[in-house]
Scaffold this active site. Sequence first.
Site, PDB file in Angstrom:
ATOM      1  N   SER A  85     -15.272  44.068  11.040  1.00 61.40           N
ATOM      2  CA  SER A  85     -16.515  43.562  11.229  1.00 61.40           C
ATOM      3  C   SER A  85     -16.619  41.767  10.423  1.00 61.40           C
ATOM      4  CB  SER A  85     -17.775  44.157  10.407  1.00 61.40           C
ATOM      5  OG  SER A  85     -17.494  44.394   8.939  1.00 61.40           O
ATOM      6  N   CYS A  86     -15.554  41.656   9.756  1.00 59.54           N
ATOM      7  CA  CYS A  86     -15.224  40.189   9.348  1.00 59.54           C
ATOM      8  C   CYS A  86     -14.941  39.269  10.352  1.00 59.54           C
ATOM      9  CB  CYS A  86     -14.340  40.269   8.356  1.00 59.54           C
ATOM     10  SG  CYS A  86     -14.537  41.230   6.897  1.00 59.54           S
ATOM     11  N   VAL A  87     -15.139  37.843  10.202  1.00 59.07           N
ATOM     12  CA  VAL A  87     -14.972  36.868  11.068  1.00 59.07           C
ATOM     13  C   VAL A  87     -14.033  35.993  10.433  1.00 59.07           C
ATOM     14  CG1 VAL A  87     -15.935  35.115  12.377  1.00 59.07           C
ATOM     15  CG2 VAL A  87     -17.184  37.305  12.426  1.00 59.07           C
ATOM     16  N   GLY A 135     -15.385  40.093  14.114  1.00 66.76           N
ATOM     17  CA  GLY A 135     -16.848  40.729  14.380  1.00 66.76           C
ATOM     18  C   GLY A 135     -17.188  41.992  15.043  1.00 66.76           C
TER      19      GLY A 135
END
Lengths: 198, 167
Positions: free
Chosen positions: B36-38, B99
């Site tokens: 989910s990190c960008v 993401g």
Amino acid sequence: MNDQEIAFWAELVNKGTNNAMNNLSQMVGQDIQVTSFGLRQIPVAETSQLMGGADVEAIGIYLTVSGSADGHIMLMYDPRMAYGFVDLLMGQPEGTTEALGEMESSALGELGNIMGSSFLNALADATGLTLMPSPPHVMTDMAGALLDIIAADILQTQDDAFVAEATYQAPGRNISGMFFVIPTQNLLQVLLDTRTAA
Amino acid sequence: MTVQSATQRTDVVLGLGQMRVTNEAETTLVCLGLGSCVAVCAYDPIAKVAGMAHVVLPASSNGAEAHPKFADAAIPIIIEQMQELGALKVRMVVKIAGGAQMVGNNSTIGVMNIGDRNVEAVTDAVRQHGLKLQAADTGGNHGRTARFLVGSGTVLVSQAGGASHEL
């Protein structure tokens, strides 16, 4: 956490892990052995390294904890090890499973159910709290991507994660896996509060 | 006879919430296993200054210090540090990757739709600060690794078990 709190947390995790491994052993009809056990406080930024590298391909079985407070449970496997557990669960010869279809994912989901609910039942029994597992999510991806699910939640409120980890193996077969429990600060506090209340 | 190049590429791996700004041409900035990190990759192609942040959450909560783990804080910090190395804001372009929604949208715990919200927050912050969003590989339900080659500004994105493609 002070020494007494760490000892109490260790005792709870120990009870939970033993219950999880006993029930898993019964489920597969084999004596599953715990090969290592550890409680760690690590920066959330490093949680993606728990499997030995953020880009290592892994199969994760993920459950959330809800009830008295929130937390995370994740079982992680090298894909070949996960296939080995599927064979064990489905009573097949080693090496039968080579990919995860619907049936295989569902078997791993059951594995997560058994371990997650056994772990939480033991904690609930010891503390009188209500702790419920969510249905399991079975995912294949990079280890870091799987652990992001937990890291993003923990990092909202704290910079360090309290990780309880156990590795285990099935002696008859050459398979092993990792079991992680990561409470939110809130869950840890609620658990620790039961110590002073008792 | 071929002459081997004496220069060696160095990987700088950024953990969750970490960022790095550099003009060392042989450096590759890396975000491994983004869920989910960008990964935010900002670049000035003339000054050849690169900045990467491993963003974890959309916005800093009330009173929290500005930290690159938050999308809204990461963008201005990157811009400022790149300017210190001679980059100009008008030339900065941004590429983003990550993401993903790893567990779908029905998770009951704290961070609902965190992947989508991270992408939205990064995109908003990039626009707000007047930078150009040049390319994006975001969303879906699979993890990504992003490699940012400082000398060229090239961003390579790969998935588990897959070949990398240029963003």
